[in-house]
Design a protein around this motif. Sequence first.
Motif, PDB file in Angstrom:
ATOM      1  N   ILE A  13      52.956  -7.236  -4.393  1.00  0.00           N
ATOM      2  CA  ILE A  13      52.053  -8.359  -4.178  1.00  0.00           C
ATOM      3  C   ILE A  13      52.188  -9.274  -5.378  1.00  0.00           C
ATOM      4  CG2 ILE A  13      49.653  -9.022  -3.890  1.00  0.00           C
ATOM      5  CD1 ILE A  13      49.248  -6.200  -2.677  1.00  0.00           C
ATOM      6  N   THR A  14      52.655 -10.493  -5.208  1.00  0.00           N
ATOM      7  CA  THR A  14      52.962 -11.345  -6.345  1.00  0.00           C
ATOM      8  C   THR A  14      52.003 -12.510  -6.451  1.00  0.00           C
ATOM      9  OG1 THR A  14      54.495 -12.709  -5.078  1.00  0.00           O
ATOM     10  CG2 THR A  14      55.408 -10.778  -6.165  1.00  0.00           C
ATOM     11  N   ARG A  15      51.757 -12.922  -7.703  1.00  0.00           N
ATOM     12  CA  ARG A  15      50.993 -14.136  -7.956  1.00  0.00           C
ATOM     13  C   ARG A  15      51.382 -14.621  -9.340  1.00  0.00           C
ATOM     14  NH1 ARG A  15      44.593 -14.027  -8.379  1.00  0.00           N
ATOM     15  NH2 ARG A  15      44.931 -13.864 -10.608  1.00  0.00           N
ATOM     16  N   ARG A  16      52.095 -15.728  -9.431  1.00  0.00           N
ATOM     17  CA  ARG A  16      52.536 -16.235 -10.713  1.00  0.00           C
ATOM     18  C   ARG A  16      51.809 -17.535 -11.023  1.00  0.00           C
ATOM     19  NH1 ARG A  16      57.029 -15.369 -13.828  1.00  0.00           N
ATOM     20  NH2 ARG A  16      57.904 -14.034 -12.225  1.00  0.00           N
ATOM     21  N   GLY A 245      44.058  -8.466  -7.696  1.00  0.00           N
ATOM     22  CA  GLY A 245      44.297  -8.358  -6.254  1.00  0.00           C
ATOM     23  C   GLY A 245      43.769  -7.082  -5.652  1.00  0.00           C
ATOM     24  N   PRO A 246      44.668  -6.182  -5.198  1.00  0.00           N
ATOM     25  CA  PRO A 246      44.195  -4.983  -4.489  1.00  0.00           C
ATOM     26  C   PRO A 246      43.561  -3.940  -5.393  1.00  0.00           C
ATOM     27  CG  PRO A 246      46.567  -4.891  -4.783  1.00  0.00           C
ATOM     28  CD  PRO A 246      46.135  -6.262  -5.250  1.00  0.00           C
ATOM     29  N   ILE A 247      43.714  -4.066  -6.706  1.00  0.00           N
ATOM     30  CA  ILE A 247      43.126  -3.101  -7.621  1.00  0.00           C
ATOM     31  C   ILE A 247      41.609  -3.298  -7.651  1.00  0.00           C
ATOM     32  CG2 ILE A 247      43.014  -2.379 -10.037  1.00  0.00           C
ATOM     33  CD1 ILE A 247      45.952  -3.004 -10.285  1.00  0.00           C
ATOM     34  N   THR A 248      40.878  -2.211  -7.623  1.00  0.00           N
ATOM     35  CA  THR A 248      39.412  -2.269  -7.591  1.00  0.00           C
ATOM     36  C   THR A 248      38.845  -1.656  -8.871  1.00  0.00           C
ATOM     37  OG1 THR A 248      39.054  -0.098  -6.580  1.00  0.00           O
ATOM     38  CG2 THR A 248      39.568  -1.939  -5.091  1.00  0.00           C
ATOM     39  N   ASP A 249      37.523  -1.718  -8.998  1.00  0.00           N
ATOM     40  CA  ASP A 249      36.866  -1.133 -10.164  1.00  0.00           C
ATOM     41  C   ASP A 249      37.028   0.376 -10.215  1.00  0.00           C
ATOM     42  OD1 ASP A 249      36.047  -3.551 -11.139  1.00  0.00           O
ATOM     43  OD2 ASP A 249      34.054  -3.467 -10.226  1.00  0.00           O
ATOM     44  N   ASP A 250      37.341   0.994  -9.077  1.00  0.00           N
ATOM     45  CA  ASP A 250      37.545   2.440  -9.045  1.00  0.00           C
ATOM     46  C   ASP A 250      38.925   2.840  -9.552  1.00  0.00           C
ATOM     47  OD1 ASP A 250      35.006   2.943  -7.996  1.00  0.00           O
ATOM     48  OD2 ASP A 250      35.709   2.667  -5.937  1.00  0.00           O
ATOM     49  N   ASP A 251      39.819   1.870  -9.714  1.00  0.00           N
ATOM     50  CA  ASP A 251      41.171   2.151 -10.190  1.00  0.00           C
ATOM     51  C   ASP A 251      41.186   2.072 -11.712  1.00  0.00           C
ATOM     52  OD1 ASP A 251      42.592   2.432  -7.659  1.00  0.00           O
ATOM     53  OD2 ASP A 251      42.143   0.310  -7.382  1.00  0.00           O
ATOM     54  N   ASP A 252      41.482   3.194 -12.338  1.00  0.00           N
ATOM     55  CA  ASP A 252      41.432   3.280 -13.792  1.00  0.00           C
ATOM     56  C   ASP A 252      42.714   2.762 -14.429  1.00  0.00           C
ATOM     57  OD1 ASP A 252      38.937   4.589 -13.648  1.00  0.00           O
ATOM     58  OD2 ASP A 252      39.934   6.516 -13.332  1.00  0.00           O
ATOM     59  N   LYS A 279      45.433   5.093  -3.839  1.00  0.00           N
ATOM     60  CA  LYS A 279      46.637   4.349  -4.181  1.00  0.00           C
ATOM     61  C   LYS A 279      46.793   4.259  -5.694  1.00  0.00           C
ATOM     62  CE  LYS A 279      46.600   1.486  -0.015  1.00  0.00           C
ATOM     63  NZ  LYS A 279      46.532   0.096   0.528  1.00  0.00           N
ATOM     64  N   SER A 280      48.021   4.008  -6.118  1.00  0.00           N
ATOM     65  CA  SER A 280      48.279   3.735  -7.527  1.00  0.00           C
ATOM     66  C   SER A 280      49.169   2.504  -7.621  1.00  0.00           C
ATOM     67  CB  SER A 280      48.935   4.937  -8.208  1.00  0.00           C
ATOM     68  OG  SER A 280      50.159   5.256  -7.600  1.00  0.00           O
ATOM     69  N   TYR A 281      49.142   1.856  -8.786  1.00  0.00           N
ATOM     70  CA  TYR A 281      49.758   0.536  -8.911  1.00  0.00           C
ATOM     71  C   TYR A 281      50.511   0.389 -10.231  1.00  0.00           C
ATOM     72  CZ  TYR A 281      46.200  -0.433  -5.366  1.00  0.00           C
ATOM     73  OH  TYR A 281      45.392  -0.389  -4.247  1.00  0.00           O
ATOM     74  N   LEU A 282      51.598  -0.370 -10.163  1.00  0.00           N
ATOM     75  CA  LEU A 282      52.304  -0.845 -11.344  1.00  0.00           C
ATOM     76  C   LEU A 282      52.052  -2.345 -11.455  1.00  0.00           C
ATOM     77  CD1 LEU A 282      55.743   0.954 -10.840  1.00  0.00           C
ATOM     78  CD2 LEU A 282      53.803   1.736 -12.236  1.00  0.00           C
ATOM     79  N   VAL A 283      51.794  -2.806 -12.664  1.00  0.00           N
ATOM     80  CA  VAL A 283      51.493  -4.217 -12.902  1.00  0.00           C
ATOM     81  C   VAL A 283      52.447  -4.755 -13.958  1.00  0.00           C
ATOM     82  CG1 VAL A 283      49.772  -5.858 -13.746  1.00  0.00           C
ATOM     83  CG2 VAL A 283      49.067  -3.943 -12.281  1.00  0.00           C
ATOM     84  N   TYR A 294      49.204 -12.962 -13.962  1.00  0.00           N
ATOM     85  CA  TYR A 294      50.076 -11.796 -13.906  1.00  0.00           C
ATOM     86  C   TYR A 294      51.230 -12.128 -12.988  1.00  0.00           C
ATOM     87  CZ  TYR A 294      47.803 -10.780  -9.401  1.00  0.00           C
ATOM     88  OH  TYR A 294      47.310 -10.864  -8.128  1.00  0.00           O
ATOM     89  N   ASP A 295      52.292 -11.334 -13.076  1.00  0.00           N
ATOM     90  CA  ASP A 295      53.470 -11.593 -12.263  1.00  0.00           C
ATOM     91  C   ASP A 295      53.488 -10.791 -10.966  1.00  0.00           C
ATOM     92  OD1 ASP A 295      54.290 -13.291 -14.212  1.00  0.00           O
ATOM     93  OD2 ASP A 295      56.168 -12.289 -14.668  1.00  0.00           O
ATOM     94  N   GLU A 296      53.099  -9.530 -11.047  1.00  0.00           N
ATOM     95  CA  GLU A 296      53.188  -8.694  -9.845  1.00  0.00           C
ATOM     96  C   GLU A 296      52.274  -7.492  -9.955  1.00  0.00           C
ATOM     97  OE1 GLU A 296      56.573  -6.627  -6.951  1.00  0.00           O
ATOM     98  OE2 GLU A 296      57.154  -7.413  -8.915  1.00  0.00           O
ATOM     99  N   VAL A 297      51.660  -7.156  -8.826  1.00  0.00           N
ATOM    100  CA  VAL A 297      50.963  -5.889  -8.641  1.00  0.00           C
ATOM    101  C   VAL A 297      51.696  -5.141  -7.534  1.00  0.00           C
ATOM    102  CG1 VAL A 297      48.833  -4.752  -7.927  1.00  0.00           C
ATOM    103  CG2 VAL A 297      48.728  -6.785  -9.367  1.00  0.00           C
TER     104      VAL A 297
END
Length: 352
Positions: A13-16, A245-252, A279-283, A294-297
């Motif tokens: 998911i991108t946003r530049r 974006g998709p990351i929430t407050d529950d994501d540490d 889910k887990s994410y790289l940013v 940010y460039d990408e989630v």
Amino acid sequence: MGNASQHDGSQGITRRQVLRTGAGLTAAATTVGLPLLAATPASATVASSSYFFFGGKGDDPVLRQTLHQPYWAMQSFAYDYINKNIYIAQVKPHSTTGDNWINKTDVSGNVLGTMAIHGFGHASSMGVEPTSAGAEPYLWLEGAVNTATGGGQRISRFRYVEGGDLTWGASSINDRTPTISRFVNYPRPAIDPYTNRLLIRYRANLTDTRPWRIALFNLDDAVAGRLTDDDLLLDRAIPNNTELGPITDDDDFQGITAYGQYAYLSYGAPPTDDVPEPKSYLVRLNMNETGASYDEVFPTTAGASLPGREPQGIAIWRTSSGPRLSFGFSSKISTGPDEFQATIFDKYEVIN
């Protein structure tokens, strides 16, 4: 390759947002296996560089390895690329005493030695400073635990000692906490082995919309204790969870590292009864940009089959074939209650 495949194939998911503070200077890189462009950094920007393609090819060099203390979970790791070792920190679940086991492993995660440290913190991020072939490296970790939270409030630099037992405050520990004007506490260090820079994620004012920031220093300055505003290469706010974006407050927050002009962060949560497969994410952040940019989630399904999977740690692995972005997961041994294992995946495709 192992059974827990990390080849997601999903799209990030991108946003530049173009909020650059200036253009980076470039010069030819002289280090073997270094596809980024290096230059003398300016005060507000660093040189442009290549970046890792999250959707690209990868591997799983460490798969379901049991570390020294099987009832303690991996929290972070980093590489001594000179001696080809990984250093992996473990913490007892729910402990706030700041006690950690440091595992020295080979690049497949087989334990070669250990060191006990006390009163440090949660080991949320780690830097390894190699010295020379055959010599143990210096480790950079949070120290001075806040026993109310379990998090370390200072940065400690100390040499790994095989079989050692070290308590925060010992004379062998260098306190390398930044003295920059925005710093409040909870610094989390990482080292870029290609540019020899120290990246620190830290808490500024919690009343701000974006209380977390990153600061970048030359490693030589940091080793010497030069960590003032005048020594900064750059300093910027990073997005809060809502802005990611998709990351929430529950994501540490689960770790940070740097390669060239980019910072890479890991986010995610442990399984619960309500969310058994979170889910887990790289940013990826461009350190030359500012604020909420940010460039990408990238939602990663790496290790989705691991029982009790929780992201833990992220680091740059400098290899003879080029850089790798390594990211880790703690998981459980399904046949034993609360016994943990460590898995590390990596991505090695870069875009210039």
